[in-house]
Write a protein that holds these residues in place. Sequence first.
Motif, PDB file in Angstrom:
ATOM      1  N   GLN A  46       3.942   6.285  -0.920  1.00  0.00           N
ATOM      2  CA  GLN A  46       4.708   5.935   0.277  1.00  0.00           C
ATOM      3  C   GLN A  46       4.470   4.487   0.692  1.00  0.00           C
ATOM      4  OE1 GLN A  46       7.144   7.776   1.356  1.00  0.00           O
ATOM      5  NE2 GLN A  46       6.541   9.239  -0.251  1.00  0.00           N
ATOM      6  N   ARG A  47       3.273   3.983   0.482  1.00  0.00           N
ATOM      7  CA  ARG A  47       2.995   2.573   0.796  1.00  0.00           C
ATOM      8  C   ARG A  47       3.754   1.644  -0.149  1.00  0.00           C
ATOM      9  NH1 ARG A  47      -3.472   2.035   1.941  1.00  0.00           N
ATOM     10  NH2 ARG A  47      -2.866  -0.138   2.357  1.00  0.00           N
ATOM     11  N   SER A  99       7.524   1.811   0.907  1.00  0.00           N
ATOM     12  CA  SER A  99       7.772   1.123   2.176  1.00  0.00           C
ATOM     13  C   SER A  99       7.553  -0.386   2.080  1.00  0.00           C
ATOM     14  CB  SER A  99       6.872   1.691   3.271  1.00  0.00           C
ATOM     15  OG  SER A  99       5.510   1.354   3.031  1.00  0.00           O
ATOM     16  N   ARG A 100       7.126  -0.845   0.910  1.00  0.00           N
ATOM     17  CA  ARG A 100       6.836  -2.259   0.648  1.00  0.00           C
ATOM     18  C   ARG A 100       5.562  -2.747   1.318  1.00  0.00           C
ATOM     19  NH1 ARG A 100      10.450  -1.450  -2.455  1.00  0.00           N
ATOM     20  NH2 ARG A 100      11.849  -2.991  -3.353  1.00  0.00           N
ATOM     21  N   GLU A 101       4.740  -1.822   1.835  1.00  0.00           N
ATOM     22  CA  GLU A 101       3.436  -2.237   2.334  1.00  0.00           C
ATOM     23  C   GLU A 101       2.614  -2.769   1.171  1.00  0.00           C
ATOM     24  OE1 GLU A 101      -0.535  -0.368   4.489  1.00  0.00           O
ATOM     25  OE2 GLU A 101       1.347   0.775   4.541  1.00  0.00           O
ATOM     26  N   LEU A 102       2.807  -2.138   0.005  1.00  0.00           N
ATOM     27  CA  LEU A 102       2.260  -2.664  -1.246  1.00  0.00           C
ATOM     28  C   LEU A 102       3.441  -3.214  -2.031  1.00  0.00           C
ATOM     29  CD1 LEU A 102      -0.251   0.193  -2.208  1.00  0.00           C
ATOM     30  CD2 LEU A 102      -0.821  -2.085  -1.334  1.00  0.00           C
ATOM     31  N   GLU A 103       3.531  -4.517  -2.123  1.00  0.00           N
ATOM     32  CA  GLU A 103       4.684  -5.188  -2.724  1.00  0.00           C
ATOM     33  C   GLU A 103       4.651  -5.118  -4.248  1.00  0.00           C
ATOM     34  OE1 GLU A 103       7.292  -6.804  -1.566  1.00  0.00           O
ATOM     35  OE2 GLU A 103       6.920  -6.975   0.588  1.00  0.00           O
ATOM     36  N   SER A 154       1.949  -6.876  -6.623  1.00  0.00           N
ATOM     37  CA  SER A 154       0.691  -7.088  -5.909  1.00  0.00           C
ATOM     38  C   SER A 154      -0.453  -6.307  -6.554  1.00  0.00           C
ATOM     39  CB  SER A 154       0.833  -6.695  -4.438  1.00  0.00           C
ATOM     40  OG  SER A 154       1.105  -5.309  -4.306  1.00  0.00           O
ATOM     41  N   GLU A 207     -10.791   2.414   3.055  1.00  0.00           N
ATOM     42  CA  GLU A 207      -9.815   2.804   4.081  1.00  0.00           C
ATOM     43  C   GLU A 207      -9.680   4.326   4.175  1.00  0.00           C
ATOM     44  OE1 GLU A 207      -6.013   1.055   3.412  1.00  0.00           O
ATOM     45  OE2 GLU A 207      -6.743  -1.000   3.604  1.00  0.00           O
ATOM     46  N   ASP A 223      17.152   3.357   6.777  1.00  0.00           N
ATOM     47  CA  ASP A 223      16.154   4.261   6.200  1.00  0.00           C
ATOM     48  C   ASP A 223      16.626   5.711   6.245  1.00  0.00           C
ATOM     49  OD1 ASP A 223      14.481   2.167   5.606  1.00  0.00           O
ATOM     50  OD2 ASP A 223      13.242   2.386   7.403  1.00  0.00           O
ATOM     51  N   HIS A 248      15.505  -1.598  -1.464  1.00  0.00           N
ATOM     52  CA  HIS A 248      15.854  -2.387  -0.288  1.00  0.00           C
ATOM     53  C   HIS A 248      16.730  -3.585  -0.640  1.00  0.00           C
ATOM     54  CE1 HIS A 248      13.463  -0.209   2.643  1.00  0.00           C
ATOM     55  NE2 HIS A 248      12.537  -0.086   1.720  1.00  0.00           N
TER      56      HIS A 248
END
Length: 211
Positions: free
Chosen positions: A21-22, A25-29, A32, A42, A126, A164
């Motif tokens: 999910q990260r 959602s692009r939290e992790l690009e 990267s 975490e 979304d 996206h």
Amino acid sequence: MSVLSLAPRALYEEVAELLRQRIFSRELEPGSWIDELKIAEEYGISRTPLREALKVLAAEGLVTMKVRRGAYVTEVSDKDLTDVYHLLALLESDAAGVVAQRASDVELTELQTIHAELEGAIGQRDLFFAINERFHMRLLEIADNRWRMQMVTDLRKVMKLNRHNSLLKTGRIDDSLSEHRAVMAALLAREGELAMQRMQEHFHNGLEAAT
């Protein structure tokens, strides 16, 4: 008499879903580096379940493992996208043809209901994507071929890495909705060949918007 109990979901599977999910959602690009120590801290876990989770994501194509460098979020090339959309077009158009010919009236009504929800999600990017995916996956369930479903599920995970970008193109959501209307009309008319053609066009246009 002993009672069988289902084993709880393995920790690494839960971690894989969190990371999935990260990524979506692009939290992790894309491209990267995944900092294993930071993420393990975490989540309050050891690196063992984290590494097992990364293996799962690597098998899905979402993560790329590099020797002596660790795990990276997969970068999807234009060729990757072209290949994925090509296969999705083949698999999902075939499913649309099956549904047009074999689905019950109740199942077609269900698809029509989901499509109506899609119509109401304009302006909510979304939500539109979530309902859109639900429509496609329900169509595949109705077509009832578990091997096709499994392949499409994996391919769609890779497609989401770039999703996206396609939505940022002006008018793409409106165009996508119009294509869905055409697919739905062919399904309701029980025209298998036309349903296949309309679904093929839907993915062809989606690829053009994504690249």
